[in-house]
Design an enzyme around this catalytic site. Sequence first.
Site, short mmCIF file in Angstrom:
data_model
loop_
_atom_site.label_atom_id
_atom_site.label_comp_id
_atom_site.label_asym_id
_atom_site.label_seq_id
_atom_site.Cartn_x
_atom_site.Cartn_y
_atom_site.Cartn_z
N ASP A 266 34.81 38.21 46.00
CA ASP A 266 35.19 38.95 44.61
C ASP A 266 34.98 40.45 45.17
O ASP A 266 34.14 41.15 45.41
CB ASP A 266 34.27 38.45 43.56
CG ASP A 266 34.76 39.29 42.25
OD1 ASP A 266 35.86 39.09 41.87
OD2 ASP A 266 33.68 40.03 42.03
N GLU B 155 39.18 39.72 47.95
CA GLU B 155 39.87 40.26 46.73
C GLU B 155 39.55 41.91 47.18
O GLU B 155 38.35 42.01 47.04
CB GLU B 155 39.42 39.90 45.65
CG GLU B 155 40.30 40.59 44.30
CD GLU B 155 39.32 40.52 43.18
OE1 GLU B 155 40.20 40.97 42.07
OE2 GLU B 155 37.91 40.52 43.14
#
Length: 610
Positions: free
Chosen positions: A245, A282
């Site tokens: 993330d 990401e």
Amino acid sequence: MRPRVWAPAAHDVELDLPDTHRREPLHRTQHGWWEADLDLPEGTRYGYAVDGAPPHPDPRAEHLPDGVHAAAAAFDATTFPWTDQDWPGRDVRGGVLYELHVGTFTPEGTLDAATTHLGELVALGVDVVELLPVAPFNGAHGWGYDGVSLYAVHEPYGGPRALQRFVDAAHRHGLAVCLDVVHNHLGPSGNYLAPFGPYLTPAHQTPWGSAVNLDQDGAHEVRRWVVDSALRWFRDFHVDALRLDAVHALVDGSARHLLGQLSDEVAALAGSLGRPLSLVAESDLNDPVAVLPTVDGGWGMTAQWADDVHHAVHALVTGERHGYYVDFGSPEVLRTAFTQVFVHAGSWSTFRGRPWGTPVPPGTDGHRFVVFASNHDQVGNRALGDRPAARLDDGALAAEAALVLLSPFTPMLFMGEEWGARTPWLFFTDHPEPDLAEAVRSGRRGEFGDHGWVELYGGDVVAPDPQDPATFAASVLDRAERDENRSARLLDWYRDLVALRRAIPDLASGDLGATDVHFEPDVDVEAGGSGPETSPGRDGARGWRGWLVVERGPARVVVNLADEPRRVPLRAVGPLTVRAAWSDVELEHPGDDEGPTHAVVPGRSVVVLA
């Protein structure tokens, strides 16, 4: 389990055993570590008390059965009876990914319940199941990005054994498993790292406060805390990939970036295990450094998310131009995204108010970029959590699916997308602390002014209260929708597209150089055409005639977003046949031995030719 904890500044550390109401001293070893000369049987509750303070859970706790504020439990991941010895593994590149949230994928909201639906994903053609974060967080319901333990599994989902059962079952079905992990911050409730050591540092700030300490005093052990957690999911839980993330929030001024270290250690483990292991980043940076090899100074990621491709597709199909969609929506931008990945690659970003991004080097494999028409962020961060299916007609949904699934990238679907689910997926939380709950409500309301939701929904929009149990309940998938005629047709369409991607090399290729997007300006004359200021359809962009052709080698994906039929030139070399069509299409041939020159495509439709 042998008790062991890192507490470099402590004068004494005790092992707290609440079930027997006793404490045992630990002795200091090297590099700030403390150990106890005993073994804890599985299930034994324990914590650590530093310098006489109240006990807290182990920073490397593998099981938190009683919640994030209670004692950890001893756990041995190596005792699980795996049945996947013949599983060869699966690299994520070029596969079809499927993102799901355990808590809302089924009414039960557990990993075991999700396992019962794996056959549906196989029938759809999915290759990799991507689980949103399963790390423990306070409360029962949440997205998972407020986790406070890198090593454990949220107990309401079933705990660590349930994750092992899920992975084992997925491998029996021929499905790889990707786990979404959060290394860039910890949640606000249940984070007890500070008494143990400098896990966070005020030297760097992130949107969530002080950054994880990757380059200050004590960073070596903090980096090991992160990397060891990742290796554990691969080794002890047999997962095939990790989605990392918001890696742009991993602030690291070290000579060797944490992600480079992680990539090299994961590659070494893959060699030892004899199966591929993938890392997917990401990143908001629009920088190919994420996927460049570590020997060339890159971070060595297997792949990275490409939000610009999502924005290009979404803005084109929906006509939305608010917030970060302001620079997107034209077929020219879609061409840039499909051939160069990043729309902003050093150009001006209106939403950010500055130049942004770095170009992708020529020859880069398109499969290194994960793309989507929907995901948890792009749906859940909308004010009303509305999916594209809530606003688009079925023809536009079919076109959107074709653009993503037959693109030169690695496509990902968001749970329920394949049947046009109309249940919203909202932002929901379950913080029991009143002050924190109100802070979340206020923060959520404050976000909407920055993203143009008032412009999209109107001035009377009210975002649902994330703390209201009804907000969570509304986000649970309704599988009864699958039995409706429109949903069944769309599900068949998704299956057909995935099958075509597997069957036709041109449609599966990641060759960006063999991809182009062809369209024409709106210059009257042809069927249904008018002036250059005429919109091609109810949602489309102005200034073009509503159709475009995605050229994938000799294959063609022809999209018509206009309300009226369009006669579309194919620029084809050699014969082409219809391999899938949302509506009946007519091909015009100049002669028996030559390929079609035009396709007459109904309004709001799409056809695949190969």
